[in-house]
Enzyme design. Structure first.
Site, short mmCIF file in Angstrom:
data_model
loop_
_atom_site.label_atom_id
_atom_site.label_comp_id
_atom_site.label_asym_id
_atom_site.label_seq_id
_atom_site.Cartn_x
_atom_site.Cartn_y
_atom_site.Cartn_z
N SER A 54 1.36 -3.63 -9.56
CA SER A 54 2.18 -3.24 -10.41
C SER A 54 3.49 -2.26 -10.21
O SER A 54 3.50 -1.66 -9.33
CB SER A 54 0.60 -1.78 -10.96
OG SER A 54 1.32 -1.01 -11.87
N VAL A 59 4.25 1.36 -3.16
CA VAL A 59 4.71 0.97 -2.71
C VAL A 59 5.71 -0.55 -3.50
O VAL A 59 6.24 -1.14 -3.12
CB VAL A 59 3.25 -0.07 -1.22
CG1 VAL A 59 3.98 -1.49 -0.89
CG2 VAL A 59 2.12 0.63 -0.83
N CYS A 60 4.43 -0.73 -4.41
CA CYS A 60 5.65 -1.72 -5.30
C CYS A 60 7.05 -1.05 -6.23
O CYS A 60 7.53 -1.96 -6.31
CB CYS A 60 4.34 -1.86 -6.73
SG CYS A 60 3.01 -2.83 -6.50
N ASP A 61 6.75 0.33 -6.18
CA ASP A 61 7.60 1.22 -6.63
C ASP A 61 9.04 0.56 -5.67
O ASP A 61 10.14 0.67 -5.72
CB ASP A 61 7.88 2.84 -6.60
CG ASP A 61 8.82 3.50 -7.21
OD1 ASP A 61 9.75 3.97 -5.74
OD2 ASP A 61 9.01 3.75 -8.01
N THR A 64 10.35 -2.21 -5.12
CA THR A 64 11.49 -3.32 -6.17
C THR A 64 12.79 -2.34 -5.88
O THR A 64 13.80 -3.31 -5.97
CB THR A 64 10.55 -2.72 -7.71
OG1 THR A 64 9.09 -3.68 -7.52
CG2 THR A 64 11.89 -3.47 -8.04
#
Length: 166
Positions: A54, A59-61, A64
């Site tokens: 998500s 970590v996803c932020d 990306t």
């Protein structure tokens, strides 16, 4: 299948594990405008496919953002980020964070990508963190299934694989 944990707990991945040398499986996901996107829509280009649980997590932020920053130096490489976030949420997140070099794609509708690439987490209906590089002939040239879904991928290896792919 790859052995993946999420916050230290084993999870079950649905679909088939993808390996280097495989023909890249096709999939149907949604763009931010709700239009359907398939692998074939980017045929003829090298694709770096960044898979995240998500965008609204740390970590996803960071993952990306990192691939967005690096995209300009990758030449003719298309950077795709796939998650099960709704297309509206992806669009909002990209706008709020100045993300312009990565195409975010939503697998929320059918888990088409998640099952095709063996990253759909059965217990959570999220995607496991992974990175794939697919060359212009739709061959998989790099695969990383991140063993703990809350850890970062190996950015340098993925970026180098994308630069080397043709």
């Amino acid at each position: 299948m790859a052995n993946i944990t999420f916050k230290g707990n084993n999870v079950t991945l649905l679909g088939n594990e993808v390996k280097v040398g495989d023909q890249a499986p096709d999939f149907t996901v949604l763009a931010n405008d709700l239009s359907e996107v398939t692998l074939q829509d980017s045929k003829g280009s090298v694709r770096l496919i960044s898979v995240v649980p998500s965008l609204d997590t740390g970590v996803c932020d960071a993952q990306t953002r990192r691939f967005n920053e690096e995209a300009a130096s990758l030449g003719n490489v298309k950077v795709l980020t796939v998650s099960v976030d709704l297309p509206f949420a992806q669009k909002r997140w990209c706008g709020a964070n100045g993300i312009e070099n990565v195409q975010t794609l939503s697998d929320h509708r059918a888990l088409s990508f998640g099952e095709a690439y063996g990253v759909a987490i059965k217990e959570l209906r999220l995607l496991a963190r992974a990175v794939f590089v697919v060359d212009s002939n739709d061959k998989v040239t790099y695969v990383e299934y991140v063993s703990e879904a809350t850890d970062h991928p190996n950015y340098e290896a993925a970026l180098e694989a994308a630069k080397q792919a043709e």
